[in-house]
Design a protein around this motif. Sequence first.
Motif, PDB file in Angstrom:
ATOM      1  N   ILE A  65       0.679  -0.696   0.210  1.00 51.10           N
ATOM      2  CA  ILE A  65       0.055  -0.132   0.176  1.00 51.10           C
ATOM      3  C   ILE A  65       1.142   1.272   0.097  1.00 51.10           C
ATOM      4  O   ILE A  65       1.615   1.253   0.876  1.00 51.10           O
ATOM      5  N   GLN A  66       0.843   2.047  -0.783  1.00 50.05           N
ATOM      6  CA  GLN A  66       1.496   3.395  -1.098  1.00 50.05           C
ATOM      7  C   GLN A  66       0.626   4.939  -0.806  1.00 50.05           C
ATOM      8  O   GLN A  66       1.394   5.493  -1.006  1.00 50.05           O
ATOM      9  N   GLY A  67      -0.675   4.480  -1.495  1.00 48.31           N
ATOM     10  CA  GLY A  67      -0.762   5.572  -1.668  1.00 48.31           C
ATOM     11  C   GLY A  67      -2.290   6.106  -0.593  1.00 48.31           C
ATOM     12  O   GLY A  67      -2.935   6.933  -1.019  1.00 48.31           O
ATOM     13  N   LYS A  68      -2.520   5.090   0.465  1.00 44.12           N
ATOM     14  CA  LYS A  68      -3.591   5.417   1.012  1.00 44.12           C
ATOM     15  C   LYS A  68      -3.720   4.769   2.637  1.00 44.12           C
ATOM     16  O   LYS A  68      -2.054   4.551   2.677  1.00 44.12           O
ATOM     17  N   LEU A  69      -4.466   5.163   3.884  1.00 46.01           N
ATOM     18  CA  LEU A  69      -4.067   4.724   4.707  1.00 46.01           C
ATOM     19  C   LEU A  69      -3.856   3.487   4.736  1.00 46.01           C
ATOM     20  O   LEU A  69      -4.910   2.753   4.322  1.00 46.01           O
TER      21      LEU A  69
END
Length: 413
Positions: free
Chosen positions: A235-239
């Motif tokens: 996961i890189q773009g969200k919590l």
Amino acid sequence: MALDWGFEFLNGLQKLFLNPLFYYLFIVAGLLGFSRVKRERKQFHVRAKDPFFEIRQLLPLGFVLGLILSVVTIAAGLVIPIETVIFAALFTFLWSLTTNFRFLSPVYTIGFAFFATLFFLSKKWSLPLIESHTPEWNQSILPPIAALLGLLIIAEGILIFRNGRKGTSPKLVKGRRGLRVGVHEVKRLWMLPLFLIIPGEALQVPFEWWPVFSVGGQTYSILLVPFAIGYYQQIQGKLPVLAVMQAGKKIVKFGIVLTCLSVVGYWYPLASIVLVALAIIGRELLSMRQRLVEDNLPFYFSQRNHGVMILGVIPDSPAEKMGLDVGEVVFKVNGVTITDEESFYEAMQKNRAHCKLEVFDVNEQVRFVQRALYEGDHHQLGILFVQNEKKWEDEVAVAKEQSDLGYTNHFPE
């Protein structure tokens, strides 16, 4: 009759502990935990979770879901050939050797076992050292396996939604511009023990209305089978919590659709072949779409011009006790505005007995947290940041200097 059923359940439970896959999954979960700790120590010089975290997650929720699905499969009369059980175990072992845990999704273990069973029984072959009681090959063998696959995919989604969001692992990677950025990794393995009805000479089934088979003198037994369910997501773009929950919901919906469509196989058995093939393709498309969406999102955990973002919080640390959470941005420490990790620790030196932080939470609301600092507290409060490039020797020197100043006697792990 009730006594016979009771003995069969006890017998099936006993066979669980004779199944080598049961112990193998514990070994794999243990290796998974130790490899995670090794990576975290290399990047942060401290582990986020202890190495036995994955082992503790292996069974509890899977055991509950297994009991629920056992009631469903037995009530529905799903009879699963022993060949399918064996092939599923073999594919679990093979896919685990790839170390890509997404291949331990039921769609790849049960799905491939479905086609192996189809080919194997159609050739009228027999497994060595295994006494099979599967009836003469016919198409009615296929729908129960397809229905079981749908139910296990639902269980997979629930495990991801409820358990996958816990203890996601912080990780440092190179961003698009070559700068170091943070991501979170979910690499998890669960065991789902499931009572299955298999053909065999143990328990006479009295219910003529079961849709899967005709009784006709055939006997059946109950076997407790440990199914592996694996999952991987970066996961890189969200919590992390939100991203994992969203993925879990999609897989639950996917499993529900497959389970409903599996009913068609009882009228048109060959439709089960199409359904399982579509399940494999559909699950692969879900994974591909998830990766494409993530790759196109900006990095959530990156160095900020104002404040420092929390990439991870060590359990039982002062940071956790202050209620700090992943994704929050610390912009003031002891009244001093900070811009990076170095200024964060410099500001902490202003008051070595007390720490007051001002943070933006994940909803971009300002909140204040504070706590007295004690001898033996983690020298970094237990917060993991997106670090600048620097050598571990420098960090040890800083920790030793802080110790000499009386701030703490606790060195990085």
